[in-house]
Write a protein that holds these residues in place. Structure first.
Motif, mmCIF file in Angstrom:
data_model
loop_
_atom_site.group_PDB
_atom_site.id
_atom_site.type_symbol
_atom_site.label_atom_id
_atom_site.label_comp_id
_atom_site.label_asym_id
_atom_site.label_seq_id
_atom_site.Cartn_x
_atom_site.Cartn_y
_atom_site.Cartn_z
ATOM 1 N N LEU A 240 34.098 48.370 37.832
ATOM 2 C CA LEU A 240 35.054 47.536 38.556
ATOM 3 C C LEU A 240 35.728 46.605 37.558
ATOM 4 O O LEU A 240 35.065 45.829 36.863
ATOM 5 C CB LEU A 240 34.324 46.719 39.626
ATOM 6 C CG LEU A 240 35.132 45.698 40.422
ATOM 7 C CD1 LEU A 240 36.179 46.395 41.284
ATOM 8 C CD2 LEU A 240 34.211 44.844 41.286
ATOM 9 N N GLU A 241 37.055 46.714 37.472
ATOM 10 C CA GLU A 241 37.807 45.882 36.528
ATOM 11 C C GLU A 241 39.259 45.752 36.973
ATOM 12 O O GLU A 241 39.920 46.789 37.126
ATOM 13 C CB GLU A 241 37.735 46.472 35.119
ATOM 14 C CG GLU A 241 38.332 45.591 34.046
ATOM 15 C CD GLU A 241 38.127 46.156 32.648
ATOM 16 O OE1 GLU A 241 38.480 45.456 31.672
ATOM 17 O OE2 GLU A 241 37.607 47.276 32.517
ATOM 18 N N PRO A 242 39.757 44.542 37.207
ATOM 19 C CA PRO A 242 39.048 43.258 37.097
ATOM 20 C C PRO A 242 38.016 43.109 38.213
ATOM 21 O O PRO A 242 38.125 43.744 39.258
ATOM 22 C CB PRO A 242 40.172 42.234 37.249
ATOM 23 C CG PRO A 242 41.190 42.926 38.104
ATOM 24 C CD PRO A 242 41.146 44.367 37.673
ATOM 25 N N ALA A 243 37.039 42.258 37.962
ATOM 26 C CA ALA A 243 35.955 42.132 38.926
ATOM 27 C C ALA A 243 35.850 40.757 39.562
ATOM 28 O O ALA A 243 35.622 40.653 40.766
ATOM 29 C CB ALA A 243 34.626 42.478 38.237
ATOM 30 N N PHE A 244 35.994 39.705 38.782
ATOM 31 C CA PHE A 244 35.600 38.390 39.277
ATOM 32 C C PHE A 244 36.742 37.394 39.440
ATOM 33 O O PHE A 244 36.487 36.239 39.801
ATOM 34 C CB PHE A 244 34.535 37.800 38.341
ATOM 35 C CG PHE A 244 33.348 38.699 38.162
ATOM 36 C CD1 PHE A 244 32.524 39.004 39.235
ATOM 37 C CD2 PHE A 244 33.073 39.282 36.935
ATOM 38 C CE1 PHE A 244 31.431 39.847 39.085
ATOM 39 C CE2 PHE A 244 31.988 40.123 36.767
ATOM 40 C CZ PHE A 244 31.162 40.409 37.848
ATOM 41 N N VAL A 245 37.964 37.805 39.189
ATOM 42 C CA VAL A 245 39.100 36.912 39.409
ATOM 43 C C VAL A 245 39.518 36.961 40.873
ATOM 44 O O VAL A 245 39.045 37.802 41.638
ATOM 45 C CB VAL A 245 40.286 37.294 38.498
ATOM 46 C CG1 VAL A 245 39.959 36.963 37.059
ATOM 47 C CG2 VAL A 245 40.623 38.767 38.642
ATOM 48 N N TYR A 246 40.411 36.082 41.248
ATOM 49 C CA TYR A 246 40.885 36.063 42.625
ATOM 50 C C TYR A 246 42.358 35.699 42.638
ATOM 51 O O TYR A 246 42.951 35.380 41.610
ATOM 52 C CB TYR A 246 40.084 35.075 43.476
ATOM 53 C CG TYR A 246 40.182 33.642 43.029
ATOM 54 C CD1 TYR A 246 41.198 32.806 43.500
ATOM 55 C CD2 TYR A 246 39.260 33.108 42.131
ATOM 56 C CE1 TYR A 246 41.298 31.494 43.087
ATOM 57 C CE2 TYR A 246 39.344 31.780 41.714
ATOM 58 C CZ TYR A 246 40.364 30.988 42.192
ATOM 59 O OH TYR A 246 40.453 29.687 41.783
ATOM 60 N N GLY A 247 42.951 35.738 43.799
ATOM 61 C CA GLY A 247 44.366 35.443 43.923
ATOM 62 C C GLY A 247 45.158 36.711 44.146
ATOM 63 O O GLY A 247 44.717 37.623 44.857
ATOM 64 N N ASP A 248 46.301 36.787 43.524
ATOM 65 C CA ASP A 248 47.198 37.930 43.716
ATOM 66 C C ASP A 248 46.755 39.093 42.834
ATOM 67 O O ASP A 248 47.484 39.568 41.964
ATOM 68 C CB ASP A 248 48.637 37.521 43.388
ATOM 69 C CG ASP A 248 49.643 38.581 43.826
ATOM 70 O OD1 ASP A 248 49.278 39.419 44.682
ATOM 71 O OD2 ASP A 248 50.778 38.553 43.314
ATOM 72 N N VAL A 249 45.516 39.559 43.060
ATOM 73 C CA VAL A 249 44.919 40.619 42.246
ATOM 74 C C VAL A 249 44.235 41.617 43.175
ATOM 75 O O VAL A 249 43.559 41.234 44.125
ATOM 76 C CB VAL A 249 43.868 40.044 41.266
ATOM 77 C CG1 VAL A 249 43.175 41.167 40.506
ATOM 78 C CG2 VAL A 249 44.528 39.075 40.295
ATOM 79 N N ILE A 250 44.423 42.894 42.909
ATOM 80 C CA ILE A 250 43.718 43.939 43.652
ATOM 81 C C ILE A 250 42.597 44.488 42.772
ATOM 82 O O ILE A 250 42.843 44.938 41.654
ATOM 83 C CB ILE A 250 44.672 45.081 44.064
ATOM 84 C CG1 ILE A 250 45.740 44.555 45.031
ATOM 85 C CG2 ILE A 250 43.891 46.221 44.724
ATOM 86 C CD1 ILE A 250 46.761 45.605 45.434
ATOM 87 N N LEU A 251 41.376 44.416 43.253
ATOM 88 C CA LEU A 251 40.251 44.934 42.497
ATOM 89 C C LEU A 251 40.300 46.459 42.467
ATOM 90 O O LEU A 251 40.509 47.103 43.485
ATOM 91 C CB LEU A 251 38.937 44.457 43.111
ATOM 92 C CG LEU A 251 38.769 42.940 43.282
ATOM 93 C CD1 LEU A 251 37.380 42.626 43.818
ATOM 94 C CD2 LEU A 251 39.011 42.208 41.979
ATOM 95 N N LYS A 252 40.085 47.026 41.282
ATOM 96 C CA LYS A 252 40.133 48.476 41.117
ATOM 97 C C LYS A 252 38.812 48.974 40.550
ATOM 98 O O LYS A 252 38.243 48.353 39.656
ATOM 99 C CB LYS A 252 41.274 48.858 40.170
ATOM 100 C CG LYS A 252 42.654 48.421 40.642
ATOM 101 C CD LYS A 252 43.721 48.794 39.630
ATOM 102 C CE LYS A 252 45.098 48.332 40.098
ATOM 103 N NZ LYS A 252 46.163 48.664 39.121
ATOM 104 N N TYR A 253 38.336 50.098 41.083
ATOM 105 C CA TYR A 253 37.099 50.640 40.556
ATOM 106 C C TYR A 253 37.241 52.142 40.313
ATOM 107 O O TYR A 253 37.975 52.847 40.999
ATOM 108 C CB TYR A 253 35.915 50.357 41.484
ATOM 109 C CG TYR A 253 36.106 50.729 42.927
ATOM 110 C CD1 TYR A 253 35.699 51.977 43.408
ATOM 111 C CD2 TYR A 253 36.675 49.837 43.830
ATOM 112 C CE1 TYR A 253 35.865 52.323 44.735
ATOM 113 C CE2 TYR A 253 36.849 50.175 45.162
ATOM 114 C CZ TYR A 253 36.437 51.419 45.613
ATOM 115 O OH TYR A 253 36.614 51.760 46.924
#
Length: 317
Positions: A240-253
């Motif tokens: 999973l990367e990015p994993a621990f940020v937040y906001g206008d981000v979609i987590l991808k694995y």
């Protein structure tokens, strides 16, 4: 504060600020909080006389978490406290006992526990989709200069481990359902400006769980970097990367389970993890339920952090 206003079962009814005539007036008007419900840190204890306030959210510097959690509990208010819970396991125990004695809820703000992507990945791990888990690797590397108090040990309690490294540490503890039994740690501070005179800049650690699962992690200030979580099993793996940020981000694995491709992204329809967190806390208060991330969860992290620091030779002692 947006999480409380966006949740279905909570609202802001009071404010605490060191600048009541400036910030207090501004945010009081924004959230429709009356003047008599705007407090300073000195008048904080008067919360006990305000029935409109059921709970307190504590997002102060780490060294202040213990004091204001205990004061909130003594005022009869439930507590949602940011992570890290405190700057020592001894403080964590004092907070837990104060809330227990006052019969109020204590929840620690581990936002990833309320994120749909993390919950899905934990279910995959627990289902055996990757076979028998052999190891975890996680890291959170990046620049954090907006909050200078984080470089002051008297306020932060430590450096990048308490701020950033706690994310992969907490995640592997949560996913395994175990507590580490042995620890290794290495610390380095390459910055020569003196900014990291009282806290570590970079740290890498490794732990072993009773089941035999190994986990390693790292964190660093003052560099360009990424944040990730990797899971390795006997029949599959996932990153999973990015994993621990937040906001206008979609987590991808990306990953596999046998011949199956498990790659995907976090569901865009999922509620904001902060809203989910606030809603869960309010639900626990309203219906007398135990939070998913109680004080004991924060205590377990501090015990592990103290053991990592000890293994690294107590670099900030």
């Amino acid at each position: 504060m947006h999480a409380a206003t966006a949740s279905s079962n909570a609202r802001i009814t009071g404010l605490v600020t060191g600048h009541p005539t400036e910030k207090g007036a501004k945010f009081g008007a924004l959230y429709n909080v009356p003047k008599n419900s705007i407090y300073t840190y000195e008048t904080f204890d008067r919360l006990k006389d305000n029935p409109a306030v059921d709970a307190v959210y504590i997002a102060l510097p780490n060294s202040m978490h213990c004091e204001f959690t205990i004061r909130a509990a003594e005022a009869g208010k439930h507590v949602l406290c940011e992570k890290p819970m405190a700057i020592s396991s001894a403080e964590c125990r004092r907070m837990i006992e104060a809330c227990r004695h006052a019969n109020v809820k204590l929840m620690i703000g581990y936002r990833t526990h309320y994120d749909a992507t993390f919950r899905k990945l934990r279910e995959l791990v627990r289902s055996g989709a990757f076979g028998e888990i052999q190891s975890y690797h996680g890291g959170f590397y990046g620049m954090r200069n907006k909050q200078q108090w984080r470089l002051d040990r008297s306020l932060a309690g430590g450096g990048s481990l308490l701020d950033l490294g706690i994310y992969p540490l907490n995640t592997v503890r949560w996913f395994t359902g175990e507590e580490p039994e042995s620890y290794r740690g290495l610390v380095a501070t390459r910055d020569k400006s003196g900014a990291y005179a009282s806290v570590e800049q970079s740290i890498d650690w490794m732990v072993k769980f009773p089941s035999g699962v190994l986990a390693s992690g790292g964190s660093s200030y003052g560099q360009s970097g990424t944040n990730f979580l990797a899971i390795n099993g006997t029949i599959g793996h996932l990153r999973l990367e990015p994993a621990f940020v937040y906001g206008d981000v979609i987590l991808k694995y990306t990953g596999t389970s046998g011949d199956a491709d498990l790659s995907g992204t976090g569901p865009v329809y999922d509620p904001d993890q902060f809203v989910s967190e606030a809603t869960h806390f309010a639900d626990c208060v309203l219906h007398n339920r135990q939070p998913s991330t109680p004080g004991e969860e924060g205590l377990a992290d501090l015990l592990a952090i103290e053991a990592i620091y000890a293994a690294a030779g107590n670099p900030i002692a």
